[in-house]
Design a protein around this motif. Structure first.
Motif, short mmCIF file in Angstrom:
data_model
loop_
_atom_site.label_atom_id
_atom_site.label_comp_id
_atom_site.label_asym_id
_atom_site.label_seq_id
_atom_site.Cartn_x
_atom_site.Cartn_y
_atom_site.Cartn_z
N ASN A 1 64.36 -3.51 74.24
CA ASN A 1 65.17 -3.02 75.07
C ASN A 1 66.75 -3.80 75.39
O ASN A 1 68.03 -3.10 75.37
N LEU A 2 66.61 -4.95 75.01
CA LEU A 2 67.90 -5.62 75.06
C LEU A 2 68.80 -5.26 73.80
O LEU A 2 70.04 -5.15 73.81
N LEU A 3 68.07 -5.10 72.73
CA LEU A 3 68.62 -5.01 71.38
C LEU A 3 69.28 -3.41 71.49
O LEU A 3 70.58 -3.21 71.19
N VAL A 4 68.39 -2.55 72.17
CA VAL A 4 68.82 -1.12 72.27
C VAL A 4 70.29 -1.06 73.23
O VAL A 4 71.22 -0.11 72.94
N ILE A 5 70.12 -1.75 74.25
CA ILE A 5 71.32 -1.91 75.27
C ILE A 5 72.52 -2.37 74.63
O ILE A 5 73.60 -1.96 74.83
N LEU A 6 72.45 -3.39 73.75
CA LEU A 6 73.67 -4.14 72.86
C LEU A 6 74.13 -3.18 72.02
O LEU A 6 75.38 -2.93 71.89
N ILE A 7 73.27 -2.27 71.27
CA ILE A 7 73.68 -1.20 70.38
C ILE A 7 74.59 -0.16 71.11
O ILE A 7 75.68 0.18 70.73
N ILE A 8 73.96 0.32 72.25
CA ILE A 8 74.49 1.24 73.05
C ILE A 8 76.24 0.67 73.51
O ILE A 8 76.88 1.69 73.37
N ALA A 9 75.99 -0.32 74.07
CA ALA A 9 77.33 -1.15 74.62
C ALA A 9 78.34 -1.25 73.66
O ALA A 9 79.44 -1.15 73.96
N ASN A 10 78.06 -1.21 72.23
CA ASN A 10 79.07 -1.55 71.26
C ASN A 10 79.38 -0.32 70.76
O ASN A 10 80.09 0.60 70.43
#
Length: 142
Positions: free
Chosen positions: A133-142
């Motif tokens: 979930n953290l990785l998905v949020i970081l990808i979406i944020a960039n």
């Protein structure tokens, strides 16, 4: 300066090393088999070893935690806390010897180790879900 070098050589050569006791590290050959560690006769130790070898029925708790934590890590905390707080069911323990399992010391050590294994698997699966979930949020944020 000429005197310092011979003094250092005498000092360092005078020390002997006792880093290994030869009687403790010998290998005894009996009946063509090498014995380095005696087999555990203590029921506590045997229960822990058997639990590490035979307890494999934690997968439902781990999978449930992983799936719910992939949906949301906060929602995944609920089954992670519930599963890690409960002892494994007796039918899920997979103990190898019923006579040994009836011994109180063996039973206590086996079930305690099985619970620790279950807790470790549940929390590591929650961590995997959280990380995804953290990785998905970081990808979406960039």
């Amino acid at each position: 300066m000429k005197i310092i070098f011979p003094i250092l050589i005498i000092l360092f050569c005078g020390f002997t090393s006792y880093g290994q006791n030869l009687t403790d590290s010998t290998i005894v050959v009996q009946d063509q088999q090498l014995y380095t560690v005696p087999k555990p006769e203590n029921l506590n130790i045997k229960g822990q070893i058997d639990a590490a070898r035979h307890y494999k029925r934690y997968k439902a708790a781990g999978t449930g935690t992983l799936i719910t934590s992939l949906v949301s890590p906060i929602i995944g905390l609920v089954p992670a806390i519930l599963y890690s707080a409960t002892n494994p069911k007796i039918e899920n323990l997979g103990y190898p010897n019923e006579d040994l399992f009836k011994q109180p010391d063996y039973y206590k050590a086996y079930t305690k180790k099985a619970k620790k294994i279950k807790q470790r698997k549940v929390w590591s699966n929650w961590g995997i879900g959280f990380g995804v979930n953290l990785l998905v949020i970081l990808i979406i944020a960039n």
